[in-house]
Design an enzyme around this catalytic site. Structure first.
Site, PDB file in Angstrom:
ATOM      1  N   THR B 195     -16.890  -0.215  -1.687  1.00 34.45           N
ATOM      2  CA  THR B 195     -15.659  -0.999  -1.684  1.00 34.45           C
ATOM      3  C   THR B 195     -15.878  -2.251  -2.527  1.00 34.45           C
ATOM      4  OG1 THR B 195     -14.994  -0.248   0.499  1.00 34.45           O
ATOM      5  CG2 THR B 195     -14.193  -2.412  -0.172  1.00 34.45           C
ATOM      6  N   ARG B 223      -6.272   8.759   5.900  1.00 38.10           N
ATOM      7  CA  ARG B 223      -7.052   7.730   6.616  1.00 38.10           C
ATOM      8  C   ARG B 223      -6.947   6.388   5.909  1.00 38.10           C
ATOM      9  NH1 ARG B 223     -11.666   4.265   5.080  1.00 38.10           N
ATOM     10  NH2 ARG B 223     -12.762   3.741   6.995  1.00 38.10           N
ATOM     11  N   VAL B 224      -6.695   5.339   6.664  1.00 38.72           N
ATOM     12  CA  VAL B 224      -6.639   3.986   6.122  1.00 38.72           C
ATOM     13  C   VAL B 224      -7.746   3.172   6.779  1.00 38.72           C
ATOM     14  CG1 VAL B 224      -5.230   1.906   5.886  1.00 38.72           C
ATOM     15  CG2 VAL B 224      -4.153   4.157   5.733  1.00 38.72           C
ATOM     16  N   GLY B 225      -8.554   2.529   5.965  1.00 34.49           N
ATOM     17  CA  GLY B 225      -9.629   1.686   6.487  1.00 34.49           C
ATOM     18  C   GLY B 225      -9.198   0.235   6.593  1.00 34.49           C
ATOM     19  N   THR B 246     -16.437  -5.452   3.564  1.00 36.23           N
ATOM     20  CA  THR B 246     -16.864  -4.128   3.131  1.00 36.23           C
ATOM     21  C   THR B 246     -17.800  -3.539   4.172  1.00 36.23           C
ATOM     22  OG1 THR B 246     -18.104  -2.872   1.483  1.00 36.23           O
ATOM     23  CG2 THR B 246     -18.698  -5.187   1.730  1.00 36.23           C
ATOM     24  N   GLY B 249     -15.033   0.691   7.953  1.00 34.71           N
ATOM     25  CA  GLY B 249     -13.718   0.103   8.130  1.00 34.71           C
ATOM     26  C   GLY B 249     -13.174   0.145   9.548  1.00 34.71           C
TER      27      GLY B 249
END
Lengths: 326, 326
Positions: B195, B223-225, B246, B249
């Site tokens: 990231t 998927r969302v971190g 970073t 997540g």
């Protein structure tokens, strides 16, 4: 414009006692909604949600299950802006967001922009319990739901005549009023009404929070508000409190409302009431945001402040007496 | 395992001075990445990102523009897990998340699960500046990008041979090791690396933060971190600090990492260094989360703590001397 809930129970041993608090959205209540027969319907739906959660809590069920049960009742009611009866986006479709969080483990699940999930709160729970992730959105979230055997419903299940008329009116107003076109949003607070949520303390002393919404009427497709954002619309931590927000989501995200209330308790030593009042009536107002929250702490204290014209809300304790306010 | 950055500058008048801090991900660095010629490439990319931001800041550009410029360089480099070179999800595709936040106004923009946006950090900025919303996801976010005239790129633009091999290896390992199938995740920290993010203080005294990522290799579609979640992966507030995270997540979301650092400064009176160290080395560790953050406060103090094996990171101040560490 104020509601601190019933008297504090600070210091009380929560074991054996429990409480469930719900909301059905904050904003301005339309004249239609104040008609006695319509208001009675809202009160009945809120009471049914409280009863569903209470039934679980009194038989030593978990706050997570109670929150899910209460939210599910409100999602299934066409009166609220969640599940069936949700607002329409600018393309005339429904996109739903929800989140749930467990105060004992701080595990959480969230979904956003789902179009075919009857009860988004259940899918949020499934993301928490059945995936390595916290948040799934859009088609990926729906693919996961299918994998898990969840039934899909067509868009028509969610869409009501009332919401079609609302969208048509908003889009007419925006065409007529060029000053509103810059934001693409209506100025009517009634058009942002109806997110649902619940927070609970169970007999095991555990807190939980859940929130579900269709977002803002005429929103851009793909818009995600605060409800499914952990820390903004939904947050639970046994060390502090459980919070569910409702209002202008963009402001609630920028102010990280739910977590801010928690940190004021943890890091500044405020009471739940002081923390929630400060965030809703001072910090949010300074940013320009309108809405409210419901919250409960480990001592069973509850609070339901809002800075908008109204907020559908209610609570029930171990004695089973449901209290509903508008 | 520690890096507090250079000596504190507390009390210094930030006017006229400025600083930019960047990261290229935290986790374990693979043996491939430690080969001198590969490490030199990483260092060159980080320096190029610092230079892009520095050029803007020295000519009185804003922290928002500097953060965007630095992140854009790292998105365009195939070395990092953002933009070109991002990890693949379990279906073999790329889905990107990014957010940006302005500490002066606390306005924010975020996108998630976008598939055809060359520079997601630019789309996040466009959501902030050109829509009434904070967060757009999936196809809705891409429709908005097209409306705004942003060029689309095909999936092939993002996908590298390295990431195809990585995904094949992870999926082989998961098939072989039944104990890992429950989570669907690899245990290799190298698979969560890369990231990118930036935080800056500009000559006007304003803070900003931005983060961009492809997420975790073999993640479920949708998927969302934490990167695009305001308060978790990205947060900026002139009253406290700007933070870009970073790491794993899901833990960063549950711990609301970036906002927690801010509130420890605001509500507990900790210094930036004390606040960031406490969150990264104590609160996150207690929850089980691995990773790091970069942060800057109004006084120009910077901090870059991580609890993982390594973190690509660097900073540059008004004198233009770029410092890069691995």
């Amino acid at each position: 414009m104020s509601d601190i809930g019933n008297p504090p129970r600070t210091g009380a041993d929560p074991r054996g006692s429990f409480v469930l608090v719900i909301h059905g959205g904050a904003g301005a209540i339309s004249s239609e909604q104040t008609r006695p027969e319509i208001e009675a319907k809202y009160r009945a739906a809120l009471k049914a949600a409280l009863k569903a959660g209470h039934d679980l809590l009194k038989s030593e069920g978990t706050s997570l299950d109670a929150v899910s049960a209460a939210v599910r009742v409100l999602e299934d009611s066409p009166l609220f802006n969640a599940g069936c009866g949700a607002v329409l986006n600018s393309a005339g479709g429904v996109e739903l967001d929800a989140a749930i969080m467990d105060g004992a483990t701080r595990q959480a699940g969230a979904v956003a922009a789902v179009k075919h999930i009857k009860n988004p709160i259940d899918l949020a729970r499934l993301v928490m319990d059945g995936s390595p992730h916290v948040m799934l959105v859009g088609e990926g979230a729906e693919a996961f739901a299918r994998e898990q055997g969840m039934a899909m419903v067509p868009q028509e299940y969610f869409i009501t005549e009332h919401r079609k008329k609302q969208l048509a009116r908003i889009q007419r107003e925006l065409e007529a009023g060029p000053q509103q076109q810059s934001t693409g949003q209506t100025d009517r607070a009634t058009d942002r009404f109806g997110t649902v949520g619940a927070v609970a303390l169970d007999q095991h002393g555990n807190l939980a929070a859940g929130t579900s919404t269709g977002g803002i009427a005429n929103k851009k497709p793909g818009r995600v508000g605060d409800s499914p954002i952990i820390g903004a619309g939904t947050y639970a931590n046994n060390a502090t409190c459980a919070v569910s927000s409702t209002g202008q989501g963009e402001y609630f995200i920028r102010a990280v409302v739910a977590h801010e209330i928690s940190t004021l308790i943890e890091h500044r030593g405020l009471s739940l009431s002081e923390a929630a009042e400060r965030v809703v009536r001072k910090e949010l107002v300074e940013l320009g945001g309108e809405g409210g929250v419901i919250a409960v702490d480990r001592g069973g204290n509850i609070v339901m402040p809002f800075n908008s014209m109204g907020m559908y809300r209610g609570y029930v304790r171990a004695n089973g007496k449901t209290v509903v306010e508008i």
